[in-house]
Design an enzyme around this catalytic site. Structure first.
Site, PDB file in Angstrom:
ATOM      1  N   ASP A  35       5.904 -18.671  -3.830  1.00 20.70           N
ATOM      2  CA  ASP A  35       6.037 -18.848  -2.386  1.00 20.70           C
ATOM      3  C   ASP A  35       6.180 -20.312  -1.980  1.00 20.70           C
ATOM      4  O   ASP A  35       5.337 -20.865  -1.264  1.00 20.70           O
ATOM      5  CB  ASP A  35       4.828 -18.225  -1.671  1.00 20.70           C
ATOM      6  N   GLU A 209      12.170  -7.985   5.360  1.00 22.12           N
ATOM      7  CA  GLU A 209      10.952  -7.558   4.670  1.00 22.12           C
ATOM      8  C   GLU A 209       9.774  -8.473   5.011  1.00 22.12           C
ATOM      9  O   GLU A 209       8.731  -8.018   5.461  1.00 22.12           O
ATOM     10  CB  GLU A 209      11.181  -7.552   3.154  1.00 22.12           C
TER      11      GLU A 209
END
Length: 449
Positions: A35, A209
């Protein structure tokens, strides 16, 4: 007794993969990272990451990490300036966050599980340095609706926006203190025109998403996001304003990389555009043991983003490394077999070094030549040797420094040795040799002309 984490053994095995000695993606090899959230500040790119624990079979994440570079090739490990323990009200899940700077302060927005409610909430860490340490700015969540993946964007007029969400997409207008907001929590309509049509999951009509990354370029607003789990690809939309209306533009990075998630961050730096993402490229990698990587790309003339493919090489280096100033041991393009750890008194050092481990520093400009090499080292064992090799871990030997025992892993001493044949520009490999067990720790190094 020093106990070695599992990834270092895996990193050592990475050296056995053909070609991996020349490949510098993923950018971190000492732990699993995920991330990425890049930030450009004062001539450096800082990337803030999550940390997947070794052997995870879920998103087991307890702290965040920071790395930085000035040349997009050699990355400095700044350790963990923030963890779950920073937030006394958080119980688990140090997941994907984002950092921005305003008025000399750095704000790190992160999703964590609220102990009191059991739901995901957005907390804010604050620091006066991009590398921390960060403290809890509020002592409570900034906002909480059970959803994740915060991203912050400050528009040209000074208005800041916080976006987040899975399965929805939300925003609030942050006040200038960056730790409060005005108005309510607003939902961004997830229309198929704005975010594309999903084909395989009727529970979600659009491709969106999670993981929004909103930014502005040449008057156009971009929202780059993880699309259509599982496995995810990276898509993007554009808009005339920071809250829409959004128009879906297509795929940035197709499904690839061995991880069923992906998470993007985009910055411009030193005349180039860079796309950060994660994959499962390290040994032992998978959907819960991910690694951050980066590619350089060029926007098309109409402002659209081309499709970007993962590579093992990563972007070209910007400039070269000057070996005649001090360099931290934890700065490298590739680290094989080693780990990093906090140094007594502050900072980070390279440790858990075994025979044949090495550090690669890309693009070192020796110029007319180096005469000596000096390093700050420590060893609670009998020590070992630092071989200075050019071009590869078994390349030309330019010098060997012998390191003896110093009486402790944090009892530091300085060693020097002569250097021959180190001129011109080369990839430098610090290769560690010796007996069995851990050999030494490395704090910093420097050549002398």
């Amino acid at each position: 007794m020093r106990i070695r984490a599992g990834l270092a053994v895996l990193a050592l095995s990475a050296a056995l993969v053909p070609g991996s000695a020349r490949a510098d993606n993923p950018i971190v090899q000492t732990i699993y990272t995920a991330d990425p959230a890049p930030l450009v500040h004062n001539g450096r790119v800082y990337v803030y990451t999550g940390h997947d624990e070794d052997g995870s079979t879920y998103f087991t994440m307890r702290d965040w990490r920071v790395y930085s570079t000035a040349d997009m090739a050699n990355w400095t490990d700044h350790g963990s300036p923030m963890s779950l323990t920073t937030f006394s009200w958080a119980s688990a899940d140090a997941w994907a966050g984002h950092v921005t700077e305003r008025n000399g302060r750095f704000y790190w927005y992160v999703p964590v599980k609220n102990r009191a409610t059991g739901r995901m909430a957005i907390g804010v860490g604050v620091a006066t340095s991009p590398t921390g340490p960060f403290t809890d700015a509020l002592g409570r969540p900034l906002v909480e609706n059970g959803e994740i993946d915060p991203n912050v964007f400050i528009d040209d007029d000074g208005q800041a926006y916080l976006y987040w969400g899975n399965p929805n997409l939300w925003y609030v207008r942050l006040n200038t203190d960056m730790t409060s907001y005005s108005g309510g929590v607003t939902s961004i309509p997830l229309t198929t025109a704005g975010f594309g049509a999903r084909t395989g999951n009727t529970g979600r009509p659009t491709l969106y998403e999670e993981g929004p990354w909103v930014y502005k370029r040449n008057g156009l607003y971009y929202n780059v996001f993880a699309a259509e789990c599982c496995s995810e690809f990276i898509g993007y939309s554009t808009a005339p304003g920071p809250t829409g209306p959004w128009t879906y533009r297509g795929t940035v990075m197709p499904r690839q990389g061995g991880s069923f998630t992906n998470h993007a961050g985009i910055v411009d730096f030193n005349g180039g555009s860079y796309f950060f993402y994660h994959n499962a490229a390290l040994p032992g990698g998978g959907g819960f043991t991910r690694s951050v990587a980066v590619e350089r790309f060029t926007y098309r003339s109409d402002g659209t983003i081309p499709a970007i493919t993962m590579t093992a090489a990563g972007p070209a280096q910007i400039g070269t490394v000057n070996p005649f100033v001090r360099h931290e041991g934890e700065t490298s393009a590739w680290a094989s077999g080693v780990e990093t750890e906090p140094t007594a008194g502050g900072g980070i050092n390279v440790g858990y070094i075994d025979n044949s481990d090495y550090l690669k520093v890309r693009g070192v400009a020796f110029g007319g030549g180096a005469r000596t090499f000096t390093a700050r080292v420590a060893s609670a064992s009998a020590g070992g040797r630092i071989e200075l090799r050019l071009g590869g871990p078994s390349g030309t030997l330019a010098g060997t420094c012998t390191v003896g025992g110093t009486g402790g892993w944090q009892n530091w001493a300085t060693v020097s040795c002569p250097v021959t044949g180190a001129s011109g520009t080369h990839d430098l490999y610090l290769r560690f040799t010796g007996g069995t067990g851990y050999l030494l720790n490395l704090d910093w190094w420097q050549f002398n002309a």
